[in-house]
Design a protein around this motif. Structure first.
Motif, short mmCIF file in Angstrom:
data_model
loop_
_atom_site.label_atom_id
_atom_site.label_comp_id
_atom_site.label_asym_id
_atom_site.label_seq_id
_atom_site.Cartn_x
_atom_site.Cartn_y
_atom_site.Cartn_z
N ASN A 20 28.41 9.27 -84.04
CA ASN A 20 27.56 9.03 -85.20
C ASN A 20 26.37 8.14 -84.83
O ASN A 20 25.97 7.26 -85.57
CB ASN A 20 28.38 8.40 -86.34
CG ASN A 20 27.65 8.40 -87.68
OD1 ASN A 20 27.72 7.44 -88.42
ND2 ASN A 20 26.94 9.46 -88.00
N SER A 24 24.59 13.56 -85.53
CA SER A 24 24.93 13.65 -86.96
C SER A 24 23.97 12.84 -87.84
O SER A 24 23.58 13.33 -88.90
CB SER A 24 26.39 13.28 -87.21
OG SER A 24 26.72 12.01 -86.73
N TYR A 28 21.62 14.43 -90.78
CA TYR A 28 21.61 13.77 -92.09
C TYR A 28 20.17 13.50 -92.53
O TYR A 28 19.77 13.81 -93.65
CB TYR A 28 22.41 12.47 -92.00
CG TYR A 28 22.16 11.52 -93.15
CD1 TYR A 28 22.86 11.64 -94.34
CD2 TYR A 28 21.22 10.49 -93.04
CE1 TYR A 28 22.63 10.77 -95.40
CE2 TYR A 28 20.98 9.63 -94.09
CZ TYR A 28 21.68 9.77 -95.26
OH TYR A 28 21.45 8.92 -96.31
N SER A 43 27.05 11.07 -92.92
CA SER A 43 27.36 11.45 -91.54
C SER A 43 28.39 10.48 -91.00
O SER A 43 28.53 9.36 -91.47
CB SER A 43 26.09 11.41 -90.67
OG SER A 43 25.62 10.09 -90.51
#
Length: 150
Positions: A20, A24, A28, A43
């Motif tokens: 993350n 991701s 997002y 996310s």
């Protein structure tokens, strides 16, 4: 909004990768840019990473500010509140599929290269991030085109 097959755009989408920290949150930010506040978006990662400064730099090129992004994991979220989970790595995909035993989730896998693995000059590394950003933007637009893109 509708998808390419006429389906409604999910009301809540979750984007997942390993840490993350790049992919991701990038997806997002792109979804926020395209769909504004029409959706609930978030996310997460399988593990918690550290936000990558190059992520912020290439997203800022599109006017998307991710400087306040704080990485989180699946455990930090109530995943049953999402209609669609988009996974970007095999590890995240397997974790999301494990969650379908407990929640009714639609899971899609969009395999995405990790730009942090790219070596070279600073500009070459930034270009790797831009390539991933542009790939994800294209995937998102193809999957859920906005009214002006239909």
């Amino acid at each position: 909004m509708h998808g390419p097959r006429g389906e409604e755009l999910p009301a809540a989408m979750l984007f997942c990768c390993n840490m993350n920290a790049v992919r991701s949150p990038m997806l997002y930010g792109l979804a926020k840019m395209l769909y504004r506040s029409n959706l609930f978006l978030d996310s997460c990662g399988v593990h918690v990473g550290k936000t990558d400064p190059m992520l912020c730099e290439v997203m800022d090129e599109l006017g998307v500010d991710l400087s306040q992004h704080r990485p989180k994991t699946f455990e930090d979220l109530e995943v049953d509140q999402f209609d669609l989970v988009v996974t970007l790595t095999p590890e995240a995909h397997h974790r999301a599929l494990d969650l379908t035993h407990f929640a009714s989730l639609e899971v899609e896998y969009w395999p995405t290269l990790d730009p942090t693995l790219h070596e070279g000059s600073r500009e070459q590394r930034l270009q790797a991030y831009r390539d991933v950003r542009d790939y994800l933007l294209d995937k998102l637009r193809r999957r859920f085109p906005t009214a002006s893109e239909r």
